[in-house]
Write a protein that holds these residues in place. Structure first.
Motif, short mmCIF file in Angstrom:
data_model
loop_
_atom_site.label_atom_id
_atom_site.label_comp_id
_atom_site.label_asym_id
_atom_site.label_seq_id
_atom_site.Cartn_x
_atom_site.Cartn_y
_atom_site.Cartn_z
N MET A 1 0.77 -1.20 0.04
CA MET A 1 -0.09 -0.13 -0.10
C MET A 1 1.01 1.37 0.16
SD MET A 1 -3.00 1.09 2.66
CE MET A 1 -3.77 -0.31 2.35
N ASP A 2 0.57 2.12 -0.89
CA ASP A 2 1.32 3.51 -1.00
C ASP A 2 0.64 4.33 0.09
OD1 ASP A 2 2.86 2.28 -2.75
OD2 ASP A 2 1.77 3.25 -4.43
N THR A 3 1.48 5.33 0.47
CA THR A 3 1.17 6.43 1.30
C THR A 3 2.27 7.52 1.36
OG1 THR A 3 0.25 7.38 3.55
CG2 THR A 3 2.24 5.91 3.40
N ASP A 4 1.84 8.75 1.33
CA ASP A 4 2.88 9.95 1.41
C ASP A 4 3.86 10.15 2.33
OD1 ASP A 4 3.91 11.82 -0.44
OD2 ASP A 4 3.19 13.45 1.10
N VAL A 5 3.47 9.93 3.56
CA VAL A 5 4.20 10.01 4.72
C VAL A 5 3.82 8.65 5.59
CG1 VAL A 5 4.86 11.30 6.75
CG2 VAL A 5 4.21 12.50 4.61
N ALA A 6 4.92 7.93 5.99
CA ALA A 6 5.13 6.79 6.83
C ALA A 6 5.46 7.38 8.33
CB ALA A 6 5.53 5.81 6.50
N ILE A 7 4.82 7.11 9.39
CA ILE A 7 5.63 7.58 10.69
C ILE A 7 5.57 6.44 11.35
CG2 ILE A 7 4.95 9.03 12.80
CD1 ILE A 7 2.92 10.76 10.92
N ILE A 8 6.73 6.32 12.12
CA ILE A 8 7.02 5.22 13.10
C ILE A 8 6.76 5.56 14.50
CG2 ILE A 8 8.75 3.24 13.81
CD1 ILE A 8 10.06 3.73 11.14
N PHE A 32 2.33 3.90 12.35
CA PHE A 32 2.71 2.69 12.51
C PHE A 32 3.22 2.45 13.99
CE2 PHE A 32 3.45 3.15 8.00
CZ PHE A 32 2.48 2.00 7.55
N ASP A 33 2.44 1.52 14.88
CA ASP A 33 3.12 1.57 16.14
C ASP A 33 3.04 -0.29 16.48
OD1 ASP A 33 3.52 3.26 18.68
OD2 ASP A 33 2.93 1.26 19.26
N ARG A 97 -2.21 2.48 12.21
CA ARG A 97 -1.94 1.54 12.14
C ARG A 97 -1.20 0.47 13.42
NH1 ARG A 97 -4.86 2.75 9.05
NH2 ARG A 97 -5.18 2.59 6.82
N LEU A 98 -1.97 0.47 14.48
CA LEU A 98 -1.55 -0.34 15.59
C LEU A 98 -1.50 -1.60 15.52
CD1 LEU A 98 -4.10 1.54 17.96
CD2 LEU A 98 -1.83 2.10 17.45
N ARG A 99 -0.67 -2.42 16.16
CA ARG A 99 -0.05 -3.82 16.12
C ARG A 99 0.67 -4.09 14.69
NH1 ARG A 99 -4.84 -3.96 18.45
NH2 ARG A 99 -6.11 -4.27 16.58
N HIS A 100 1.21 -2.98 14.48
CA HIS A 100 2.04 -3.11 13.10
C HIS A 100 3.45 -2.48 13.53
CE1 HIS A 100 -1.68 -3.03 10.90
NE2 HIS A 100 -0.94 -3.13 9.59
N GLU A 101 4.55 -3.61 13.79
CA GLU A 101 5.65 -3.62 14.18
C GLU A 101 6.46 -3.17 12.98
OE1 GLU A 101 9.36 -5.17 16.50
OE2 GLU A 101 7.68 -6.45 16.32
N VAL A 102 7.31 -1.98 12.66
CA VAL A 102 8.03 -1.89 11.59
C VAL A 102 9.37 -2.67 11.74
CG1 VAL A 102 9.47 -0.01 10.46
CG2 VAL A 102 7.28 0.55 11.26
N THR A 118 6.12 -3.89 7.56
CA THR A 118 5.50 -4.18 8.72
C THR A 118 4.98 -5.66 9.24
OG1 THR A 118 3.34 -3.75 8.68
CG2 THR A 118 4.98 -1.76 8.57
N SER A 119 4.87 -6.01 10.49
CA SER A 119 4.29 -7.25 10.77
C SER A 119 2.74 -7.43 10.24
CB SER A 119 4.13 -7.22 12.41
OG SER A 119 3.51 -6.18 13.12
N GLY A 120 2.09 -6.00 9.71
CA GLY A 120 0.64 -6.12 9.28
C GLY A 120 0.56 -5.93 7.85
N GLY A 121 1.90 -6.03 7.22
CA GLY A 121 1.91 -5.85 5.63
C GLY A 121 3.00 -4.71 5.17
N ASP A 122 3.09 -5.01 3.94
CA ASP A 122 4.28 -4.06 3.39
C ASP A 122 3.66 -2.79 2.80
OD1 ASP A 122 5.86 -5.98 4.12
OD2 ASP A 122 6.13 -6.69 1.84
N HIS A 123 4.34 -1.39 2.76
CA HIS A 123 3.78 -0.20 2.51
C HIS A 123 4.99 0.60 1.80
CE1 HIS A 123 0.19 -0.49 5.02
NE2 HIS A 123 0.79 -1.23 5.82
#
Length: 497
Positions: A1-8, A32-33, A97-102, A118-123
């Motif tokens: 999935m594409d997004t403009d800004v990813a925040i860890i 993502f957290d 996107r909780l429960r998404h460990e980077v 991430t543990s919940g999918g690729d972005h």
């Protein structure tokens, strides 16, 4: 999935970034957290007595004042509630996107994007903001025999609320900020508490009080009342920075601390163990009214001998004394200068941020890193403070991030990174400013990395940091190139090697 800004990260840094992005019109972002809820440090640290040592009205976002703080120094549950409230107040929950460990973030030079696994999918994202926080990964000491301990072991940041301490023989390793708060809370319930202290801390009185309903009402209804209170606290806390920049100024504070110790600890032998012998401020100064008194109770022992090994029923110290215990609590701090997240971020050429920061962390304005296009690191190198709120530093960094994104959008720039020259000048200036400060006295602390450099603390006032980040300086950045042609950062790195 594409997004403009990813925040860890979904603590103060990550949520602040999300809110500021949305308010500035950058609405295509994801947070993502790895946790099941937001809050970061204030979600994970739920030990008894957990609270902030910065005044509540200053330890909060300037754009999200909370008129309902119940105490001048807030407790963990209240701060956690504040952060969760900000999520709903600003409507950013759909972006979480909780429960998404980077697990990995890798810069793709051809696509000019970050590939985030991430543990919940690729972005993928054009911009990566790392807000994992310096207090997110607990340090577990490598003590001989710890795996053979027959009792219960846990770190204060992973408190075992299901483990009843009533009547237990508890060993606590560490005397830092967390231990100073939880030790007085558990001391009355345990049978025996053995505190293993390596270095005593400077402790100042905790000048906290409840905020009355009248004050809360004034903050809610009187225009500017809460901002005026915040401004006053800002000035007071900034003045406290003088003692860190000019150690002689802290002599008055250290005398107050010693007088408090004498009053609270009558036993001269115990008092000697608890008396610091280094300059106040070179390690974190703690605040407490009940820590020292709790150590005078009959069921408490303070042990200063080193730990030789862990045995199934306790700990053996270097003097060959066996200290029985059925519960071991680690108040041993966090991976600050060696955070695991930096090993998961790979910039240009596949180089990890961990490698780039070995042996010392370096970043331009504490936020951007040469060789890592479109990466913004919140609370990065030399952005910590010893005297006031790090939320002030986060907001200064977010101002810079937005200025950079606006510059890129206005000029159609896909990717930027600081020049190695700008980053080197910034780092050299910090090292020069560090000279003569309290952190350069003969003292070791978690502020220092393996080389002895202070890569954690900002050697100045929060005001000076904010002023330096007020505007984006295009001359200190370069447009990140694609292909195999080395850019300036790569050439200077190759020359240095």
């Amino acid at each position: 999935m594409d997004t403009d800004v990813a925040i860890i990260g979904a603590g103060f840094g990550g949520l602040g970034a999300a809110i500021r992005l949305q308010r500035a019109g950058f609405t295509d972002f994801l947070v993502f957290d790895r946790g099941e809820d937001v809050g970061g440090t204030w979600r994970d640290n739920s030990y008894p007595g957990c609270a902030c040592d910065v005044p509540s009205h200053l330890y909060s976002f300037s754009f999200a004042p909370n008129p309902r703080w119940s105490n001048t120094f807030s407790s963990q549950p209240e701060i956690w509630d504040y952060l969760r409230g900000c999520v709903d107040r600003f409507g950013i929950r759909p972006r979480l996107r909780l429960r998404h460990e980077v697990r990995e973030a890798r810069w793709d030079d051809q696509r000019q994007r970050w590939l985030v696994r991430t543990s919940g999918g690729d972005h993928s994202a054009r911009v990566l903001i790392c807000a994992a926080g310096p207090l997110s990964d607990p340090t577990i000491p490598d003590l001989p025999g710890i795996d053979e301990f027959a009792g219960t072991v846990f770190h204060s940041a992973r408190w075992r609320h299901d483990h009843d301490l009533t009547g237990r023989r508890v060993a606590v390793i560490g005397t830092g900020a967390s231990a100073v708060q939880f030790v007085p809370q558990i001391q009355p319930t345990v049978e025996r508490l053995t505190l293993f202290q390596r270095t005593p801390a400077w402790i100042m009185p905790r000048m906290s009080r409840r905020i009355s309903t009248v004050e809360q009402a004034a903050f809610r209804t009187v225009p500017g009342a809460q901002r005026a209170a915040r401004a006053g606290l800002y000035l007071v806390r900034e003045s406290m920075g003088l003692g860190f920049l000019h150690p002689a100024v802290n002599r008055l504070a250290s005398r107050l601390s010693v007088r408090t110790l004498r009053r609270q600890v009558p036993d001269p032998n115990l008092r000697d163990k608890l008396t610091p012998r280094y300059a106040m401020g070179c390690k974190r100064v703690l605040i407490s009214n009940d820590y020292w008194p709790s150590l005078t109770r009959p069921n408490v022992d303070v042990v200063t001998a080193g730990i030789a090994r862990i045995v199934p029923d306790g700990l053996v110290t270097d003097d060959d004394v066996h200290h029985r215990a059925d519960t071991l609590i680690l108040g041993t701090g966090f991976h600050v200068t060696d955070s695991p997240v930096v090993r998961r971020i790979h910039g240009r050429g596949g180089r990890s941020l961990g490698d780039a920061w070995t042996p010392s962390m370096r970043a331009y304005q504490g936020t951007t890193i040469a060789g890592f296009p479109n990466l913004f690191f919140l609370l990065g190198p030399n952005t910590g403070l010893g005297h006031t709120s790090v939320v002030l530093m986060i907001e200064a960094q977010l101002h810079l991030v937005l200025a950079a994104l606006r510059h890129m959008r206005a000029r159609g720039i896909q990717a930027i990174e600081p020049t190695a020259r700008a980053q080197r000048r910034w780092t050299e200036r910090i090292d020069q400013k560090m000279a003569g400060t309290v952190w350069q006295t003969d003292c070791s602390s978690w502020y220092l990395d393996a080389t002895g450099r202070n890569t954690t603390i900002w050697p100045g006032f929060a005001t000076s940091f904010r002023m330096r980040l007020r505007r984006f300086r295009p001359a200190d950045y370069q447009i990140a190139s694609t292909g195999d042609t080395p850019n300036e950062s790569e050439r200077e790195h190759a020359d240095a090697v």
